[in-house]
Design a protein around this motif. Structure first.
Motif, PDB file in Angstrom:
ATOM      1  N   ARG A  66     -13.848  24.934  32.314  1.00 29.56           N
ATOM      2  CA  ARG A  66     -14.732  25.184  31.424  1.00 29.56           C
ATOM      3  C   ARG A  66     -14.933  27.888  32.028  1.00 29.56           C
ATOM      4  N   TYR A  67     -14.913  27.668  33.348  1.00 27.30           N
ATOM      5  CA  TYR A  67     -14.785  28.386  34.010  1.00 27.30           C
ATOM      6  C   TYR A  67     -13.585  29.356  33.789  1.00 27.30           C
ATOM      7  N   LEU A  94     -21.350  30.530  29.851  1.00 33.63           N
ATOM      8  CA  LEU A  94     -21.218  29.264  30.924  1.00 33.63           C
ATOM      9  C   LEU A  94     -22.725  28.263  30.464  1.00 33.63           C
ATOM     10  N   ALA A  95     -23.947  29.111  31.178  1.00 36.24           N
ATOM     11  CA  ALA A  95     -25.135  28.575  30.678  1.00 36.24           C
ATOM     12  C   ALA A  95     -25.240  27.947  29.312  1.00 36.24           C
ATOM     13  N   ASN A  96     -24.885  28.560  28.656  1.00 39.52           N
ATOM     14  CA  ASN A  96     -24.991  27.852  27.105  1.00 39.52           C
ATOM     15  C   ASN A  96     -24.610  26.426  26.525  1.00 39.52           C
ATOM     16  N   TYR A  97     -23.551  26.726  27.467  1.00 43.28           N
ATOM     17  CA  TYR A  97     -22.529  25.636  27.310  1.00 43.28           C
ATOM     18  C   TYR A  97     -22.975  24.133  28.396  1.00 43.28           C
ATOM     19  N   ALA A  98     -23.859  24.653  29.261  1.00 41.02           N
ATOM     20  CA  ALA A  98     -23.922  23.288  30.397  1.00 41.02           C
ATOM     21  C   ALA A  98     -25.046  22.907  29.597  1.00 41.02           C
ATOM     22  N   GLN A  99     -26.103  23.919  29.193  1.00 38.62           N
ATOM     23  CA  GLN A  99     -26.991  22.663  28.023  1.00 38.62           C
ATOM     24  C   GLN A  99     -27.155  21.741  27.233  1.00 38.62           C
ATOM     25  N   ALA A 100     -26.139  22.805  26.329  1.00 40.65           N
ATOM     26  CA  ALA A 100     -25.596  22.110  25.026  1.00 40.65           C
ATOM     27  C   ALA A 100     -24.884  20.471  25.467  1.00 40.65           C
ATOM     28  N   VAL A 101     -23.690  20.596  27.021  1.00 46.21           N
ATOM     29  CA  VAL A 101     -23.113  19.713  27.748  1.00 46.21           C
ATOM     30  C   VAL A 101     -23.904  18.460  27.931  1.00 46.21           C
ATOM     31  N   ILE A 154     -16.861  12.687  44.198  1.00 45.74           N
ATOM     32  CA  ILE A 154     -16.849  13.114  42.939  1.00 45.74           C
ATOM     33  C   ILE A 154     -16.725  14.543  42.970  1.00 45.74           C
ATOM     34  N   PHE A 155     -15.912  14.806  42.500  1.00 45.91           N
ATOM     35  CA  PHE A 155     -15.172  16.556  42.951  1.00 45.91           C
ATOM     36  C   PHE A 155     -14.895  17.331  41.355  1.00 45.91           C
ATOM     37  N   GLY A 156     -14.892  18.383  40.923  1.00 50.99           N
ATOM     38  CA  GLY A 156     -15.111  18.858  40.089  1.00 50.99           C
ATOM     39  C   GLY A 156     -15.343  20.448  40.399  1.00 50.99           C
ATOM     40  N   SER A 157     -14.368  21.080  38.974  1.00 49.43           N
ATOM     41  CA  SER A 157     -14.949  22.664  38.944  1.00 49.43           C
ATOM     42  C   SER A 157     -15.732  23.124  39.756  1.00 49.43           C
ATOM     43  N   PRO A 158     -16.229  24.571  40.316  1.00 50.26           N
ATOM     44  CA  PRO A 158     -14.658  25.666  40.098  1.00 50.26           C
ATOM     45  C   PRO A 158     -13.640  25.357  41.181  1.00 50.26           C
ATOM     46  N   ASP A 159     -13.389  24.531  41.994  1.00 50.07           N
ATOM     47  CA  ASP A 159     -12.233  23.916  42.158  1.00 50.07           C
ATOM     48  C   ASP A 159     -11.447  22.980  41.116  1.00 50.07           C
ATOM     49  N   THR A 160     -10.079  23.030  41.282  1.00 52.05           N
ATOM     50  CA  THR A 160      -9.124  23.176  40.004  1.00 52.05           C
ATOM     51  C   THR A 160      -8.368  21.482  40.419  1.00 52.05           C
ATOM     52  N   LYS A 161      -8.003  20.861  39.209  1.00 56.30           N
ATOM     53  CA  LYS A 161      -7.675  19.398  39.996  1.00 56.30           C
ATOM     54  C   LYS A 161      -6.476  19.417  40.787  1.00 56.30           C
ATOM     55  N   ASP A 162      -6.000  20.898  41.186  1.00 56.40           N
ATOM     56  CA  ASP A 162      -4.360  20.832  41.911  1.00 56.40           C
ATOM     57  C   ASP A 162      -5.529  21.221  43.631  1.00 56.40           C
ATOM     58  N   GLU A 163      -6.355  21.998  43.227  1.00 57.06           N
ATOM     59  CA  GLU A 163      -6.873  22.183  45.369  1.00 57.06           C
ATOM     60  C   GLU A 163      -6.981  20.831  45.478  1.00 57.06           C
ATOM     61  N   ILE A 164      -8.065  20.585  44.838  1.00 58.76           N
ATOM     62  CA  ILE A 164      -8.733  19.363  44.989  1.00 58.76           C
ATOM     63  C   ILE A 164      -7.710  18.143  45.906  1.00 58.76           C
ATOM     64  N   LEU A 165      -6.680  18.066  44.855  1.00 62.46           N
ATOM     65  CA  LEU A 165      -6.313  16.356  45.063  1.00 62.46           C
ATOM     66  C   LEU A 165      -5.371  17.124  47.073  1.00 62.46           C
TER      67      LEU A 165
END
Length: 228
Positions: A66-67, A94-101, A154-165
């Motif tokens: 989302r970032y 970002l805050a409005n999105y997080a609240q909605a999701v 359990i991993f997610g952003s702000p790191d990208t999937k490439d970075e996490i893997l």
């Protein structure tokens, strides 16, 4: 919807992987539409045209955080579609999105067959690698009683999937042979770059790859429960 392209021999091999990597949205949770709607609502102060442009970009770039999407919205789409409108800044979006999701993530459908697959792959390390916010993912999975399945983390952003893997491979948490179960082009591309096999989980996906791509480069299964 693509037909199931996973043969019996592929199903048996799932149990032989040392690590299974799962995307969240559209694979573990039926949450793709939840997030699509949240992107639209968050961007709506800039007008319907700009909001729809963000939705189109979001769908075309499934699995990207989302970032990055809201940054693209502010820097590229707002100047094109809403240059005369003063709306929320990046942090507010970002805050409005997080609240909605969040509410949607806590209430949407969980993939049937997940518990059965976990029992069938008891010796396999499970990880979530998602474009979703990491803190949000961990909260949702804990609240829904799913965190215990994912012993590898359990991993997610702000790191990208490439970075996490790359990181999890380098620290030996993600051991090969490994299989990525995803529903987006980015999932497939990130898995390929990291040297992971890939299965396209199609039933809740917003990505529709060509049948040629599926037949030549990866297997397709409609739902997690079809793997057991």
């Amino acid at each position: 919807m693509l037909i199931n392209n996973v043969l019996e021999k592929n199903i048996i091999k799932v149990r032989d992987y040392k690590s299974l990597v799962f995307d969240c949205d559209g694979v573990i949770l039926n949450s793709n539409q939840v997030k699509t709607d949240a992107f639209y609502q968050a961007a709506l102060p800039y007008g319907k045209t700009a909001a729809q442009a963000l939705v189109n970009y979001h769908v075309a770039n499934g699995g990207v955080s989302r970032y990055l999407k809201f940054d693209y919205f502010i820097t590229q789409l707002v100047p094109q579609h809403a240059s005369n409108i003063t709306g929320p800044n990046l942090e507010e979006l970002l805050a409005n999105y997080a609240q909605a999701v969040l509410e949607g993530l806590l209430n949407c459908e969980v993939a049937p067959g997940l518990d059965k697959l976990r029992k069938a792959t008891a010796e396999t390390t499970w990880l979530i690698v998602s474009g979703g916010d990491q803190a949000e993912l961990r909260h949702v999975f804990t609240e829904r009683g799913l965190a215990e399945y994912f012993d590898g983390g359990i991993f997610g952003s702000p790191d990208t999937k490439d970075e996490i893997l790359e990181r999890e491979i380098n620290n030996s948490n993600l051991q090969k042979p490994a299989l990525f179960l995803g529903d987006s082009r980015y999932d497939y591309e990130a898995a390929t770059r990291a040297g992971l096999a890939f299965i396209y989980v199609s039933d809740w996906s917003e990505w529709q790859p060509s049948s040629t791509l599926v037949q030549e480069f990866f297997a397709n299964v409609a739902k997690i429960e079809n793997l057991v």
